[in-house]
Design a protein around this motif. Structure first.
Motif, PDB file in Angstrom:
ATOM      1  N   ALA C 220      36.019   5.553 -13.572  1.00 18.97           N
ATOM      2  CA  ALA C 220      37.128   5.911 -12.687  1.00 18.97           C
ATOM      3  C   ALA C 220      37.135   7.420 -12.477  1.00 18.97           C
ATOM      4  CB  ALA C 220      38.450   5.466 -13.297  1.00 18.97           C
ATOM      5  N   THR C 221      37.511   7.843 -11.268  1.00 17.95           N
ATOM      6  CA  THR C 221      37.694   9.264 -11.026  1.00 17.95           C
ATOM      7  C   THR C 221      39.066   9.667 -11.541  1.00 17.95           C
ATOM      8  OG1 THR C 221      38.723   8.873  -8.900  1.00 17.95           O
ATOM      9  CG2 THR C 221      36.337   9.097  -8.911  1.00 17.95           C
ATOM     10  N   ARG C 222      39.348  10.978 -11.533  1.00 20.93           N
ATOM     11  CA  ARG C 222      40.639  11.442 -12.030  1.00 20.93           C
ATOM     12  C   ARG C 222      41.788  10.791 -11.275  1.00 20.93           C
ATOM     13  NH1 ARG C 222      40.554  15.313 -15.812  1.00 20.93           N
ATOM     14  NH2 ARG C 222      38.775  16.725 -15.833  1.00 20.93           N
ATOM     15  N   PHE C 223      41.640  10.746  -9.960  1.00 24.90           N
ATOM     16  CA  PHE C 223      42.715  10.191  -9.161  1.00 24.90           C
ATOM     17  C   PHE C 223      42.891   8.702  -9.453  1.00 24.90           C
ATOM     18  CE2 PHE C 223      44.311   8.262  -5.193  1.00 24.90           C
ATOM     19  CZ  PHE C 223      45.558   8.869  -5.192  1.00 24.90           C
ATOM     20  N   GLN C 224      41.748   8.015  -9.612  1.00 24.41           N
ATOM     21  CA  GLN C 224      41.825   6.586  -9.920  1.00 24.41           C
ATOM     22  C   GLN C 224      42.471   6.349 -11.280  1.00 24.41           C
ATOM     23  OE1 GLN C 224      37.672   5.842  -9.215  1.00 24.41           O
ATOM     24  NE2 GLN C 224      38.131   4.459  -7.509  1.00 24.41           N
ATOM     25  N   VAL C 225      42.125   7.199 -12.251  1.00 24.24           N
ATOM     26  CA  VAL C 225      42.737   7.064 -13.572  1.00 24.24           C
ATOM     27  C   VAL C 225      44.242   7.264 -13.462  1.00 24.24           C
ATOM     28  CG1 VAL C 225      43.019   8.268 -15.769  1.00 24.24           C
ATOM     29  CG2 VAL C 225      40.740   7.627 -14.991  1.00 24.24           C
ATOM     30  N   LEU C 226      44.645   8.271 -12.691  1.00 23.45           N
ATOM     31  CA  LEU C 226      46.063   8.566 -12.516  1.00 23.45           C
ATOM     32  C   LEU C 226      46.777   7.375 -11.883  1.00 23.45           C
ATOM     33  CD1 LEU C 226      48.207  10.797 -12.770  1.00 23.45           C
ATOM     34  CD2 LEU C 226      47.627  11.502 -10.456  1.00 23.45           C
ATOM     35  N   ARG C 227      46.132   6.820 -10.849  1.00 19.91           N
ATOM     36  CA  ARG C 227      46.791   5.790 -10.059  1.00 19.91           C
ATOM     37  C   ARG C 227      46.715   4.420 -10.737  1.00 19.91           C
ATOM     38  NH1 ARG C 227      46.457   2.808  -5.365  1.00 19.91           N
ATOM     39  NH2 ARG C 227      44.213   2.610  -5.575  1.00 19.91           N
ATOM     40  N   LYS C 228      45.562   4.140 -11.382  1.00 16.34           N
ATOM     41  CA  LYS C 228      45.339   2.786 -11.886  1.00 16.34           C
ATOM     42  C   LYS C 228      45.663   2.647 -13.374  1.00 16.34           C
ATOM     43  CE  LYS C 228      42.948   1.016  -8.221  1.00 16.34           C
ATOM     44  NZ  LYS C 228      43.107  -0.269  -7.567  1.00 16.34           N
ATOM     45  N   VAL C 229      45.635   3.739 -14.096  1.00 17.36           N
ATOM     46  CA  VAL C 229      45.868   3.637 -15.532  1.00 17.36           C
ATOM     47  C   VAL C 229      47.193   4.283 -15.918  1.00 17.36           C
ATOM     48  CG1 VAL C 229      44.970   4.161 -17.835  1.00 17.36           C
ATOM     49  CG2 VAL C 229      43.387   3.644 -15.963  1.00 17.36           C
ATOM     50  N   ILE C 230      47.328   5.568 -15.624  1.00 13.83           N
ATOM     51  CA  ILE C 230      48.504   6.293 -16.116  1.00 13.83           C
ATOM     52  C   ILE C 230      49.780   5.815 -15.434  1.00 13.83           C
ATOM     53  CG2 ILE C 230      49.576   8.565 -16.333  1.00 13.83           C
ATOM     54  CD1 ILE C 230      46.815   9.749 -16.586  1.00 13.83           C
ATOM     55  N   PHE C 231      49.743   5.797 -14.104  1.00  9.52           N
ATOM     56  CA  PHE C 231      50.973   5.483 -13.387  1.00  9.52           C
ATOM     57  C   PHE C 231      51.549   4.105 -13.746  1.00  9.52           C
ATOM     58  CE2 PHE C 231      53.768   4.670  -9.779  1.00  9.52           C
ATOM     59  CZ  PHE C 231      54.481   5.855  -9.756  1.00  9.52           C
ATOM     60  N   PRO C 232      50.737   3.034 -13.756  1.00 12.74           N
ATOM     61  CA  PRO C 232      51.323   1.742 -14.137  1.00 12.74           C
ATOM     62  C   PRO C 232      51.918   1.752 -15.538  1.00 12.74           C
ATOM     63  CG  PRO C 232      49.145   1.448 -13.197  1.00 12.74           C
ATOM     64  CD  PRO C 232      49.333   2.916 -13.367  1.00 12.74           C
ATOM     65  N   LEU C 233      51.304   2.526 -16.449  1.00 12.35           N
ATOM     66  CA  LEU C 233      51.779   2.516 -17.827  1.00 12.35           C
ATOM     67  C   LEU C 233      53.098   3.271 -17.986  1.00 12.35           C
ATOM     68  CD1 LEU C 233      48.417   2.975 -19.720  1.00 12.35           C
ATOM     69  CD2 LEU C 233      49.901   0.987 -19.794  1.00 12.35           C
ATOM     70  N   VAL C 234      53.308   4.296 -17.147  1.00 14.89           N
ATOM     71  CA  VAL C 234      54.541   5.078 -17.302  1.00 14.89           C
ATOM     72  C   VAL C 234      55.575   4.687 -16.248  1.00 14.89           C
ATOM     73  CG1 VAL C 234      53.325   7.003 -18.347  1.00 14.89           C
ATOM     74  CG2 VAL C 234      53.745   7.019 -15.895  1.00 14.89           C
ATOM     75  N   LYS C 235      55.314   3.576 -15.577  1.00 10.96           N
ATOM     76  CA  LYS C 235      56.236   3.145 -14.522  1.00 10.96           C
ATOM     77  C   LYS C 235      57.680   2.980 -15.011  1.00 10.96           C
ATOM     78  CE  LYS C 235      56.445  -0.304 -10.956  1.00 10.96           C
ATOM     79  NZ  LYS C 235      56.070  -1.699 -10.803  1.00 10.96           N
ATOM     80  N   PRO C 236      57.899   2.413 -16.195  1.00  8.09           N
ATOM     81  CA  PRO C 236      59.291   2.316 -16.652  1.00  8.09           C
ATOM     82  C   PRO C 236      59.977   3.684 -16.693  1.00  8.09           C
ATOM     83  CG  PRO C 236      57.880   1.025 -18.065  1.00  8.09           C
ATOM     84  CD  PRO C 236      56.968   1.795 -17.145  1.00  8.09           C
ATOM     85  N   GLY C 237      59.227   4.706 -17.119  1.00  6.04           N
ATOM     86  CA  GLY C 237      59.786   6.054 -17.147  1.00  6.04           C
ATOM     87  C   GLY C 237      60.094   6.563 -15.747  1.00  6.04           C
ATOM     88  N   VAL C 238      59.224   6.238 -14.800  1.00  8.39           N
ATOM     89  CA  VAL C 238      59.436   6.669 -13.415  1.00  8.39           C
ATOM     90  C   VAL C 238      60.721   6.027 -12.868  1.00  8.39           C
ATOM     91  CG1 VAL C 238      58.526   6.584 -11.065  1.00  8.39           C
ATOM     92  CG2 VAL C 238      56.985   7.041 -12.970  1.00  8.39           C
ATOM     93  N   ILE C 239      60.869   4.734 -13.147  1.00  7.84           N
ATOM     94  CA  ILE C 239      62.069   4.034 -12.667  1.00  7.84           C
ATOM     95  C   ILE C 239      63.313   4.600 -13.357  1.00  7.84           C
ATOM     96  CG2 ILE C 239      63.237   1.809 -12.577  1.00  7.84           C
ATOM     97  CD1 ILE C 239      60.429   0.538 -12.392  1.00  7.84           C
ATOM     98  N   ALA C 240      63.221   4.788 -14.666  1.00 13.42           N
ATOM     99  CA  ALA C 240      64.363   5.314 -15.418  1.00 13.42           C
ATOM    100  C   ALA C 240      64.781   6.670 -14.864  1.00 13.42           C
ATOM    101  CB  ALA C 240      64.010   5.421 -16.899  1.00 13.42           C
TER     102      ALA C 240
END
Lengths: 281, 368, 314
Positions: C220-240
């Motif tokens: 994965a590229t950096r952007f893909q890691v951000l979008r596909k790995v990090i973002f889904p995992l921290v989504k609860p924090g984003v919503i909160a």
């Protein structure tokens, strides 16, 4: 003599290893830096111009304590500050007491029916917009005022206590939840009566949480604008509502001086809380 | 109902049910057990077997749903923990973090209202007993895990309880320290003469330290006996499986005389074994054989030996011994553990056909 | 034998049930003072206000105890004074729309600024994190009024920004920044920024960077890691974080009043107006209940996605 080729390769390898870190995202550090600057930058001119010798809050005319002296000598400021402190003291003391009892009632046994209800009620002031609570209290207290004729400071204290309860409750509960429940069992096992166990074990261990909760409640009460503005009777201004009134008039650096002083108090209290609640390794 | 005067603890028909309705969990199911004076008694079983619940009932943290508990002949059902002459060493140690080592050890005596100098004397004596004299003034957060363990022990022993309860106290320690503390606990029990009730899921710990062991599963006590009894004469498949390694073999009862049965092993010859009480005297049974009881056979078997035939599948070298994983002629799996000495015996290789001899006394018939 | 056994069994069960009941009773007794106080000075008044929204406004202040649904009608519609024709209340809709759009823009801008910041803090060495977090919490606990005032000083016509621009001759007239929707947006984004960073950080701190490594390992590229790995995992924090910013923004009072001025009102100011110069308490009550329901809807989204815990302020 070092082999120039191998040095070159090694150097490139090291550079690449340093450049690629799984943790960095391009631009994130700059954004973070911007964010921290944005959080603090606006406060600096405010603090800076509180020491201005001139009347302006935009043109620097030399250093002076004059606006602090002016604020200090202002009877009205003194009056509202004392009222703010009185309300904050009463509200934080009552709120902390109630929150301590409630925290003991919600953390020390197995989960029970109604626990969620208690959480919801206690955290209600955090969930309902302040303006809504404010006007609701305005309406409700107006009814009581008509019924009893009493118009004193108790309304403000009652309202402040209510919204301070969750702020006092959260650190106390966190402290109690982080506390090993077997400690009380151990005390009972070692012949302590329930009261002895509470006084000798639970209370000393939850004390930092109580102090942190009380300080937070104090800061929250001291800072409140919206609810106070709506609940206060004529002539019951606190420091923030007084400032709100002043901000609509011509602003002098006196407001900067008061704000800076209030900021300093907040920072000192928060630093104290930071060190109190910091976990020891 | 009880002849409890000689026993330190009598548990009579105790059940403990948590929750109700669909959520109901039967942590203890009509458990009865007697624990003798000055005994090192171990409750052994996997997590969730009810051993800790039984301990908490003895300490008074939980109340039995049914049944009675006697301490030195007195029914203690109505007593809260602070009025039971029983102390606990908690799994997490539960040392009071705001008190010093000395204050922790003296806490119980202080709560009992003992005079100050008596408390001081006992604390010093206890510190000496667990060899921690130098650390009296330390905070409990400033000492190591092993030291915390000793303080927890000293604190529980200081009021000289009639029974000491130990709830997996060694589980947080590393291997070496655990070995050391096992010996230390045994020594303390000898020196103080206090009845120890020890809870663990570690079979080795149970075997090395205890006078008697009770093996528990699903809220029941399956077997009570000395470590040797439990290991050599497991009554049930679970006990055999939980303690040590076991080979389970199918057999059919030929005939029975005087409590001894003649058995035909599916995988080989006939053998003889004692039949547990209350078992049907015919039909198929399971027998257990410990892997270290087997030896490879070159010539003819001895008089009191039985023979199994099979093929070596895997050979695993363990330093002191070697494990031979076999498939027997019956298709059953069998592991033989052979000491690595230099008696010069021919070691079978992978894939070779072998004959294995087992002494008759090593064959144990299981109840289920 | 069996008889006495049964009696004893029942007694054991009863004593146990009684002990459990006693513990629950003690819990309620301990919680009661706080609950009573909050019922008196927080929850109860909300119910009274719900009642007020169905009454008729008094001539000067307060209400007349006559049942009426007029206030609820007025939330969205207005009647012509002369011919009583019903039309949508444009002024109200403008205020609702401003509240909603400014709150969403505030949420978005705090997210854009807060996400990298939370990530930055979460990737500091463990012993440095509390300090960085503390730097975020200081403004969080600092008086909202002071922080709004600080922004106000910056953007006034005779404020620092205009003074500097004038001095360097970049402009010849001060730019009118104060008393605009833009000023309210900047002010709200500034005061609620910590509310975004804190829950974002809480979920990023739990992020296992082994997963990020695994992402890179799988090309994965950096952007893909951000979008596909990090973002889904921290989504609860984003919503909160989004909801914690959105809720106080929607009910904001001080910031729009000082930075937006009298003409650029938001819901909070509009509600307050009904209890002040507007002299229409039932309408104010109805508006408050409306706001409350919108906030509750947002909170339900929050609880569904993030679970319990978390606190707002403001």
């Amino acid at each position: 003599m070092a082999d120039p080729l191998s040095t070159g390769v090694g150097g490139a390898g090291e550079r690449r290893a340093k450049r690629f870190s799984v943790q960095t995202m391009p631009g994130f550090t700059i954004m973070a830096a911007l964010c921290f600057i944005a959080l603090y930058a606006p406060l600096f001119p405010m603090v800076f111009y509180s020491f201005n010798a001139g009347e302006s809050i935009a043109v620097w005319q030399g250093f002076s304590w004059r606006w602090y002296e002016s604020a200090w000598g202002n009877e009205l400021v003194k009056d509202v500050t004392i009222r703010s402190l009185v309300v904050a003291c009463f509200a934080s003391a009552i709120a902390t007491t109630l929150a301590t009892l409630a925290a003991l009632g919600t953390t020390r046994t197995e989960a029970f029916k109604g626990q969620t209800f208690i959480y919801v009620i206690i955290n209600q002031p955090l969930m309902v917009p302040e303006i809504v609570t404010g006007v609701a209290l305005l309406v409700f207290f107006a009814m009581i005022k008509v019924a009893t004729g009493y118009t004193g400071l108790a309304y403000l204290i009652a309202a402040h206590t209510a919204f301070c309860i969750p702020f006092a409750y959260l650190p106390i509960r966190a402290r109690l939840e982080g506390m090993d429940k077997t400690l009380e069992a151990a005390a009972a096992d070692l012949y302590a009566t329930p009261f002895q166990a509470f006084r000798r074990i639970t209370l000393p261990l939850m004390a930092p949480g109580i102090v942190a909760g009380a300080m937070l409640a104090f800061v929250i009460s001291l800072d409140d604008v919206v609810i106070t503005e709506l609940v206060k009777a004529a002539g019951q201004d606190t420091l923030p509502t007084y400032m709100l009134g002043q901000l609509r008039r011509a602003i002098t650096p006196e407001i900067n001086a008061i704000s800076t002083a209030l900021l300093a108090i907040t920072v000192v209290l928060l630093t104290a809380i930071f060190f109190l609640t910091r976990k020891k390794e | 109902m009880t002849d409890s005067a000689d026993n330190a603890v009598d548990v009579v028909g105790v059940s403990k049910i948590f929750g109700s309705g669909d959520q109901e969990v039967r942590a203890l199911d009509d458990v009865s057990v007697s624990i003798r004076q000055n005994e090192f008694f171990t409750l052994l079983g996997p997590s969730g077997c009810g051993k800790t619940t039984l301990l908490r009932l003895l300490a008074g943290f939980e109340h039995p749903t049914r049944g009675q508990i006697f301490l030195n002949g007195k029914d203690i059902a109505g007593l809260p923990p602070n009025r039971r002459p029983v102390n606990t060493v908690f799994q997490s140690y539960a040392l009071f973090p705001h008190l010093t080592v000395g204050q922790n050890i003296g806490f119980g005596l202080e709560m009992l209202g003992k005079p100050k100098d008596e408390v001081e004397d006992t604390v010093d004596r206890m510190l000496k007993l667990v060899r921690m004299e130098a650390l009296k003034k330390r905070r409990t957060s400033q000492i190591s895990g092993g030291q915390q363990q000793r303080v927890a022990l000293a604190r529980a022993l200081a009021p000289h309880p009639e029974v000491l309860l130990l709830d997996e106290p060694l589980s947080a320690l590393d291997f070496k320290l655990r070995k050391e503390m096992q010996l230390e606990l045994k020594r303390l029990q000898n020196e103080t003469g206090i009845t120890f009730i020890f809870v663990t899921h570690d079979q080795e710990e149970a075997l090395t330290m205890s006078d008697r062991v009770a093996v528990m599963r699903d809220g029941n006590i399956l077997q009570v006996g000395s470590p040797r009894d439990i290991y050599d004469r497991p009554a049930e498949r679970f006990v055999a499986d939980f303690i040590g390694d076991s080979n389970f073999l199918r057999a059919v009862i030929k005939d029975v005389s005087g409590g001894r049965a003649r058995l035909a092993l599916d995988a080989g010859m006939e053998t003889e074994a004692e039949l547990p009480d209350g078992m049907a005297e015919s039909g198929a049974v399971t027998v257990v054989v410990r892997p270290e009881q087997a030896r490879f056979l070159d010539g003819e078997p001895g008089a009191r030996e039985t023979v199994l035939e099979g093929r070596v599948e895997t050979v695993v070298y363990f330093g002191t011994d070697t494990h031979y994983h076999m498939t027997l002629s019956s298709g059953e799996r069998f592991i033989a553990r052979i000491q690595n000495d230099d008696r010069g015996e021919r070691a079978p290789e992978q894939g070779s056909a072998v004959r294995v001899a087992i002494p008759t006394r090593a064959v144990q018939v299981l109840k289920d | 034998m069996t008889g006495t056994d049964d009696i004893r069994q029942d007694a054991g069960g009863r004593a146990e049930a009684e002990a459990a009941r006693r513990r629950v009773r003690v819990n309620w007794l301990l919680s009661a003072p706080a609950l009573v106080w909050l019922a008196f000075a927080a929850s109860g008044p909300l119910l009274i206000m719900a009642v007020y929204s169905f009454l008729t406004p008094g001539d000067y202040v307060g209400v007349i105890w006559d049942f009426s649904t007029e206030a609820w009608f007025q939330v969205l519609f207005s009647r012509d004074i002369f011919d009583q024709t019903v039309s949508l209340a444009d002024a109200h809709l403008t205020i609702f729309w401003r509240s909603l759009s400014l709150s969403m823009l505030t949420t978005l801008s705090t997210l854009v600024l807060g996400f990298p910041t939370a990530y930055f803090i979460a990737t500091r060495p463990r012993d440095q994190r509390p300090l960085w977090l503390f730097l975020v919490t200081i403004p969080f606990w600092t008086n909202l009024l002071i922080r709004t005032f600080a922004i106000m000083e910056l953007i006034r016509n005779e404020g620092l920004i205009n003074s500097v621009l004038l001095k360097f001759g970049l402009i010849d007239q001060p730019i009118q920044m104060l008393f605009t929707d833009g000023a309210t947006l900047v002010g709200m984004a500034y005061v609620y920024l910590p509310l975004m960073v804190l829950p974002l950080y809480a979920s990023m701190e739990r992020l296992d960077f082994k997963l990020v490594e695994a992402g890179y390992d799988l090309y994965a590229t950096r952007f893909q890691v951000l979008r596909k790995v990090i973002f889904p995992l921290v989504k609860p924090g984003v919503i909160a974080g989004s909801i914690l910013v959105f809720i106080p923004s929607l009910g904001a009072y001080v910031t729009p009043r000082l930075l937006g001025g009298g003409r650029n009102m938001m819901m909070g100011n509009f509600i307050e107006l009904q209890f002040g110069a507007g002299r229409n308490w039932p309408l104010g009550a109805a508006l408050s209940i409306t706001l409350l329901f919108v906030v509750m809807a947002a909170l339900i989204v929050y609880v569904r996605n993030v679970g319990k815990g978390g606190a707002g302020h403001g």
